[in-house]
Design an enzyme around this catalytic site. Structure first.
Site, PDB file in Angstrom:
ATOM      1  CD  GLN A 103      22.563  61.259  50.577  1.00  0.00           C
ATOM      2  OE1 GLN A 103      21.700  60.854  51.333  1.00  0.00           O
ATOM      3  NE2 GLN A 103      22.720  62.537  50.309  1.00  0.00           N
ATOM      4  CG  HIS A 121      22.539  55.453  49.426  1.00  0.00           C
ATOM      5  ND1 HIS A 121      21.686  56.512  49.607  1.00  0.00           N
ATOM      6  CD2 HIS A 121      23.045  55.172  50.659  1.00  0.00           C
ATOM      7  CE1 HIS A 121      21.667  56.848  50.886  1.00  0.00           C
ATOM      8  NE2 HIS A 121      22.488  56.061  51.547  1.00  0.00           N
ATOM      9  CB  CYS A 129      24.845  36.953  42.416  1.00  0.00           C
ATOM     10  SG  CYS A 129      24.396  35.634  43.458  1.00  0.00           S
ATOM     11  CB  THR A 202      21.024  65.484  50.381  1.00  0.00           C
ATOM     12  OG1 THR A 202      20.526  64.406  51.181  1.00  0.00           O
ATOM     13  CG2 THR A 202      21.993  66.318  51.191  1.00  0.00           C
TER      14      THR A 202
END
Ligand code: OAD
Length: 258
Positions: A103, A121, A129, A202
């Site tokens: 993550q 992630h 952009c 986590t």
């Protein structure tokens, strides 16, 4: 490690054919990269996620958001992989059917030598952009006279997309956004097929990523958790190793393949 010797965990790892290593911010804590939810030191204890980590925040104040991510990128560039990251590369070399799913938006697994990391992630190093076209972008060279490292709280104007001139955004997943589809599919496939899933550092509260260890458990894998604190994943973990990533993973690897 509260006296818990990881012998059983080491044995399971040593016998495994397919291992998934699922990591969160605690994996990089000993490299000096802050976590999100630890009291006092976690990023979300000091910064407002709604003002920094949403598409709406970027639309409202792109300089604030870009500056904050540039500060985080600079911190990561200064950091080095810790012995936990290195232990994971040993697991990979011992068990060819291993998959690292993270993550984290840093590049410390890659810099430790892990080849194909699944980034659920996104990454601090893949700007794009900000329009739906998501044209790939690059970081501009810092202008002469700029400090080498942006300091905390510094506003920086994002560069403009070379194709459409829209502001470039960080290549990370923000709150309310979907995870990259290919990464999520590959992560679910690996979790479904593994015999051991090692979840490291986590809090297990952010979905859909937090479902990955649960998918592995439901598919019959043994879940081993490495975390100094209890988490909601405790109840699906067959073994909870209460210690830090660097400490526990080094011991685990040394015990599994001594
Ligand atoms: P959190 O900050 O929520 O959790 C970090 C976990 O690491 C906690 O359970 C700590 O107990 C543990 N920890 C702290 N130091 C450790 C160490 N040295 N070794 C091992 N564990 C340690 O971070 P994540 O679970 O990664 O999302 O957070 C999930 C997502 O929430 C992040 O990817 C980020 C955030 O908002 C996005 O950026 C989209």
């Amino acid at each position: 490690m509260e006296g818990v010797l990881p012998h059983r965990a080491a044995q399971l790892l040593g016998e495994a054919r397919r291992v998934v290593i699922f990591t969160g911010a605690g994996m990089s804590a000993e490299s000096g990269v802050p976590t999100f939810r630890d009291d006092l030191t976690g990023l979300w204890a000091r910064f407002d996620a709604q003002q920094l980590a949403t598409a709406e925040a970027f639309r409202t104040d792109p300089d604030l958001v870009w500056g904050w991510y540039e500060w985080r990128r600079a911190r990561v560039r200064r950091a080095e992989p810790n012995s936990g990251h290195l232990a994971i590369t040993t697991i990979e070399s011992r068990i060819p059917g291993s998959t690292v799913i993270t993550q984290n938006v840093d590049d410390l697994h890659e810099r430790a030598g892990t080849q194909a990391v699944i980034h659920l992630h996104g990454s601090l190093f893949t700007p794009r952009c900000g329009t739906a076209a998501a044209h790939p972008a690059t970081f501009p060279d810092p202008p002469d006279g700029e400090p080498a490292e942006p300091h905390e709280g510094r506003r920086i104007s994002p560069p403009r997309c070379a194709y459409c001139r829209a502001p470039v955004r960080p290549g990370v997943v923000w709150f309310g956004e979907a995870l990259p589809e290919a990464a999520l599919t590959a992560a679910v496939e690996a979790a479904t097929a593994c015999d051991v899933l090692l979840t490291v550092g986590t809090s297990g509260v952010v979905y859909p990523a937090a479902a990955i260890p649960q998918i592995a458990a439901r598919s019959g894998a043994t879940v081993i958790q490495v975390n100094p604190q209890p988490t909601p994943l405790d109840r699906i973990a067959a073994i909870n190793l209460r210690g830090t990533a660097a400490q526990v993973l080094s011991t685990l690897v040394a015990t599994a393949w001594r």
